[in-house]
Scaffold this motif. Structure first.
Motif, short mmCIF file in Angstrom:
data_model
loop_
_atom_site.label_atom_id
_atom_site.label_comp_id
_atom_site.label_asym_id
_atom_site.label_seq_id
_atom_site.Cartn_x
_atom_site.Cartn_y
_atom_site.Cartn_z
N ALA A 77 0.86 -1.19 0.00
CA ALA A 77 0.00 0.00 0.00
C ALA A 77 0.89 1.23 0.00
CB ALA A 77 -0.93 0.00 1.21
N PRO A 78 0.38 2.34 -0.51
CA PRO A 78 1.21 3.55 -0.64
C PRO A 78 1.42 4.29 0.67
CG PRO A 78 -1.01 4.00 -1.36
CD PRO A 78 -0.97 2.53 -1.07
N THR A 175 -11.96 -1.34 -6.03
CA THR A 175 -11.25 -1.63 -7.29
C THR A 175 -9.74 -1.68 -7.10
OG1 THR A 175 -11.21 0.73 -7.83
CG2 THR A 175 -13.06 -0.56 -8.67
N SER A 176 -9.23 -1.29 -5.93
CA SER A 176 -7.78 -1.29 -5.75
C SER A 176 -7.22 -2.70 -5.67
CB SER A 176 -7.39 -0.51 -4.49
OG SER A 176 -7.93 -1.10 -3.32
N SER A 177 -8.08 -3.71 -5.62
CA SER A 177 -7.60 -5.10 -5.63
C SER A 177 -6.96 -5.45 -6.97
CB SER A 177 -8.75 -6.06 -5.35
OG SER A 177 -9.77 -5.93 -6.33
N TYR A 179 -4.72 -3.59 -8.38
CA TYR A 179 -3.32 -3.13 -8.42
C TYR A 179 -2.63 -3.17 -7.06
CZ TYR A 179 -5.93 1.24 -7.51
OH TYR A 179 -6.79 2.19 -7.03
N TRP A 180 -3.32 -3.68 -6.02
CA TRP A 180 -2.70 -3.96 -4.73
C TRP A 180 -3.12 -5.37 -4.30
CZ3 TRP A 180 1.08 -0.89 -3.92
CH2 TRP A 180 1.00 0.47 -4.17
N PRO A 181 -2.37 -6.00 -3.40
CA PRO A 181 -2.72 -7.37 -2.98
C PRO A 181 -4.12 -7.49 -2.41
CG PRO A 181 -0.49 -6.81 -2.26
CD PRO A 181 -1.10 -5.54 -2.80
N GLN A 182 -4.58 -6.45 -1.72
CA GLN A 182 -5.93 -6.46 -1.18
C GLN A 182 -6.53 -5.07 -1.28
OE1 GLN A 182 -5.61 -7.80 2.86
NE2 GLN A 182 -4.49 -6.01 3.56
N PRO A 183 -7.84 -4.99 -1.45
CA PRO A 183 -8.46 -3.67 -1.64
C PRO A 183 -8.47 -2.85 -0.35
CG PRO A 183 -10.14 -5.35 -1.45
CD PRO A 183 -8.83 -6.08 -1.49
N MET A 184 -8.52 -1.54 -0.52
CA MET A 184 -8.69 -0.64 0.61
C MET A 184 -10.08 -0.86 1.19
SD MET A 184 -7.86 2.07 2.49
CE MET A 184 -8.70 3.36 3.41
N SER A 234 -10.92 -2.40 -12.93
CA SER A 234 -11.13 -3.81 -12.68
C SER A 234 -11.89 -4.42 -13.83
CB SER A 234 -11.92 -3.98 -11.37
OG SER A 234 -13.24 -3.51 -11.55
N ASN A 235 -12.08 -5.73 -13.79
CA ASN A 235 -12.78 -6.40 -14.88
C ASN A 235 -14.18 -5.87 -15.08
OD1 ASN A 235 -10.59 -8.04 -15.39
ND2 ASN A 235 -11.25 -9.65 -13.98
N GLY A 236 -14.77 -5.32 -14.00
CA GLY A 236 -16.13 -4.81 -14.13
C GLY A 236 -16.21 -3.57 -14.98
#
Length: 362
Positions: A77-78, A175-177, A179-184, A234-236
């Motif tokens: 995470a940033p 949607t951060s999943s 580009y990060w291991p788990q979403p915020m 994301s894919n959606g």
């Protein structure tokens, strides 16, 4: 006994009354003069206590992703304790001077000898800029872009940084999943999280306390372990090859929608994927989801500025140009990038979902 307390002479009574009046006025004036300072002191103490509570909340809930010192964890995470979050531009002095010199150079009547001086200074500035960027090499490897030093500008956010932090805590970033291991996560109780609104405010005040204004240094920049990434759809919401974004021409979009059927089920999925409910579900940060279409038809379209609008036109404009009109009581917190990230079909699906929200929740 009471006679001894009364001044027998009228002159004495007038004098005592005058002195008492002047004393009261002096006391009132003193209070008025010092009230601003007293209130500032109170606000400073309140903010300090809020920041202290926020530090405890951050240590308990946020350090596993953002690091003990708020400088982020590589690949996780940033950093929030970062000049990028606070929009500090290290290149600004050089770029500003160069722009002014270029304007002077190109101005009519600039003497040739002055042009020579300007060219020499521009060359010096370019060398200085190259050296400065080279000193940021480690930060660049960790995701920093010297030419895009502001996270809020990178996201197209036009509201305040406080609102950005607060709304992110409220609804998270599902949607951060991508580009990060788990979403915020969504931290607000209104969005199913564990924290009250006052606790979210304490967290924001703690993060805001890291701002160094113009005193950020290159050492501060290099201390950040991970910089934010540019959001990936994301894919959606991913556009397939050959598809184009819907754009921001409201009239053209409305015309195209006349021959495009929206899927409200997919629209609801998009609404969730884009984290719209985080702001709209409870109606605290943005207008409530429930009853959207009813309000558009029965409230918004009755306003003079929307004379001639259809409900579809209002909805399109609200999505692709959300800051053109702000509903009273709400700020400019909605992203302005949907015209660049949604296809016509996705927009039609979203509007189809909003059309299904035609009455207040029971």
């Amino acid at each position: 006994m009471f006679q001894r307390l009364v001044f027998p002479k009228i002159e004495s009574r007038v004098l005592v009354g005058t002195l008492a009046f002047l004393g009261i006025m002096a006391l009132t004036g003193w209070i008025a003069i010092n009230e601003g300072g007293r209130m500032r002191s109170f606000e400073t103490q309140f903010l300090a206590r809020s920041t202290e509570r926020g530090a405890n909340l951050f240590a308990t809930n946020c350090t596993t992703c953002h690091g003990l010192d708020g400088r982020g964890l590589t690949g996780v995470a940033p950093g929030l304790n970062s000049p990028m979050l606070f929009g500090h531009d290290f290149l600004a002095p050089i770029n500003t001077e160069a722009a002014l010199l270029e304007a002077e150079k190109n101005a009519e009547g600039t003497a040739p000898e002055r042009v020579t001086e300007i060219d020499a200074r521009l060359a010096e500035l370019e060398t200085e800029k190259t050296a400065l960027v080279d000193s940021m090499a480690l930060a660049v490897e960790r995701g920093y872009d010297p030419e895009q030093p502001s996270r809020l500008a990178q996201l197209g956010w036009t509201g305040t940084r406080y609102a950005f932090l607060y709304t992110t805590l409220v609804h998270g970033r599902p949607t951060s999943s991508s580009y990060w291991p788990q979403p915020m996560a969504a931290w607000s109780q209104t969005a199913g999280g564990p924290l009250r609104d006052d606790q979210l405010q304490d967290l924001v005040n703690y993060i805001e306390n890291w701002d160094k204004g113009n005193n950020w240094s290159i050492d501060d920049l290099l201390a950040v372990n991970q910089f934010p990434r540019v959001p990936v759809q994301s894919n959606g919401t991913q556009m397939a090859e050959g598809e184009v974004p819907v754009g921001t021409d409201v009239a053209a979009i409305v015309t195209q929608l006349e021959s495009t059927s929206g899927d409200p089920v997919n629209g609801q999925s998009l609404y969730t994927t884009l984290a719209c409910a985080g702001c709209h579900e409870a109606g605290i940060v943005a207008p409530m989801t429930a009853g959207t279409w009813t309000r558009i038809q029965e409230e918004r379209l009755t306003q003079p500025e929307f004379a001639g609008y259809t409900a579809e036109q209002y909805a399109v404009e609200s999505i692709v140009d959300p800051h053109k009109y702000l509903v009273p009581g709400f700020g400019p917190v909605m992203p302005t990038t949907f015209g660049e990230t949604l296809t016509l079909q996705q927009l039609a699906d979203l509007i189809g979902f909003l059309q299904s929200q035609d009455q207040p929740a029971s």
